[in-house]
Design an enzyme around this catalytic site. Sequence first.
Site, mmCIF file in Angstrom:
data_model
loop_
_atom_site.group_PDB
_atom_site.id
_atom_site.type_symbol
_atom_site.label_atom_id
_atom_site.label_comp_id
_atom_site.label_asym_id
_atom_site.label_seq_id
_atom_site.Cartn_x
_atom_site.Cartn_y
_atom_site.Cartn_z
ATOM 1 N N PRO A 88 38.241 16.125 38.226
ATOM 2 C CG PRO A 88 36.727 14.389 38.569
ATOM 3 C CD PRO A 88 38.178 14.720 38.627
ATOM 4 C CD GLU A 115 35.612 6.455 44.383
ATOM 5 O OE1 GLU A 115 34.752 7.282 44.052
ATOM 6 O OE2 GLU A 115 35.945 5.473 43.696
ATOM 7 N NE ARG A 153 48.115 22.783 18.433
ATOM 8 C CZ ARG A 153 47.613 23.997 18.303
ATOM 9 N NH1 ARG A 153 47.192 24.675 19.357
ATOM 10 N NH2 ARG A 153 47.518 24.571 17.125
ATOM 11 C CG ASP A 168 44.587 25.651 15.401
ATOM 12 O OD1 ASP A 168 43.741 25.277 14.576
ATOM 13 O OD2 ASP A 168 45.700 25.127 15.543
HETATM 14 CL CL1 6GU Z 1 41.220 15.982 35.263
HETATM 15 N N1 6GU Z 1 40.111 13.732 36.049
HETATM 16 C C1 6GU Z 1 39.122 12.811 36.064
HETATM 17 N N2 6GU Z 1 39.261 11.707 36.818
HETATM 18 N N3 6GU Z 1 38.010 12.930 35.365
HETATM 19 C C2 6GU Z 1 37.912 14.027 34.594
HETATM 20 C C3 6GU Z 1 38.895 15.012 34.548
HETATM 21 C C4 6GU Z 1 40.009 14.834 35.298
HETATM 22 N N4 6GU Z 1 38.484 15.993 33.724
HETATM 23 C C5 6GU Z 1 37.291 15.599 33.284
HETATM 24 N N5 6GU Z 1 36.938 14.439 33.822
#
Ligand code: 6GU
Length: 243
Positions: A88, A115, A153, A168
């Site tokens: 994330p 974590e 794709r 698209d």
């Molecule tokens: Cl790639 N990993 C995690 N754990 N949460 C996420 C993500 C990735 N992308 C958005 N949220």
Amino acid sequence: MKFYILTILPGYFEGPFKVGILGKAVERGHVKIEVINIRDFADDPHKTVDDLPYGGGEGMVLKPEPIVRAIESVKNKDKKQRVIAMTPAGRLLNQKIVRELSEFDEIIILCGRYEGIDERVLEHFCDDLISIGDYVLTGGEAAAIVLIDAVSRFVPGVVGNRKCVEEDSFSRGLLDYPQWTRPAVFRGIPVPDVLLSGNHKEIRKWRIMKSIERTLKRRPEIIREELLTDEEIEILKKLKDKF
Ligand code: 6GU
């Protein structure tokens, strides 16, 4: 195109690549998937893959040694490869990045859990860090499936109609126009008249209008006027006054 998935949850990937368009792509050999269990590269008797964070804090951090050995086991100088960590804390995935990734021979995807991943792995052994959106998942596995689906794709042969891939949503900064199928009236709700008219010129224009209208309403930030035709820009100007 080959994808290596490095994970501590190999079981996660037992289903998704067996069904649908991706399943067919794997069956036909257009897409190859190899799931690698990071735990197989742990060197202690307990097969440890995580440890406490330096400096303290919640949760566990994935140790560098097993992950880096797993990456090195699939590295190949003769292939155009990209090592991507799903986290994330990465840059936000979009259709441009997806298209760029489809140019590689092989993509090595590292799925984070717990974590986090030891920062040295991300900084020195990955080419890119990618997130699929501004929300938190329990791990990178679901995100890896999203990435593989979107990149696949663009692999020739995976989607029957090339036009579908190129035209698209997002390729030109407009959401797709809405679609209807039979019956012409469903629970009292009719299909728009114009689609039943047989007037293809009118239908084409109406669809452009609907496409621009819903983009203005839902995702105005993705519109890129420089990619639109004169006809589209004219419709855009008229609709803008309404919003
Ligand atoms: Cl790639 N990993 C995690 N754990 N949460 C996420 C993500 C990735 N992308 C958005 N949220």
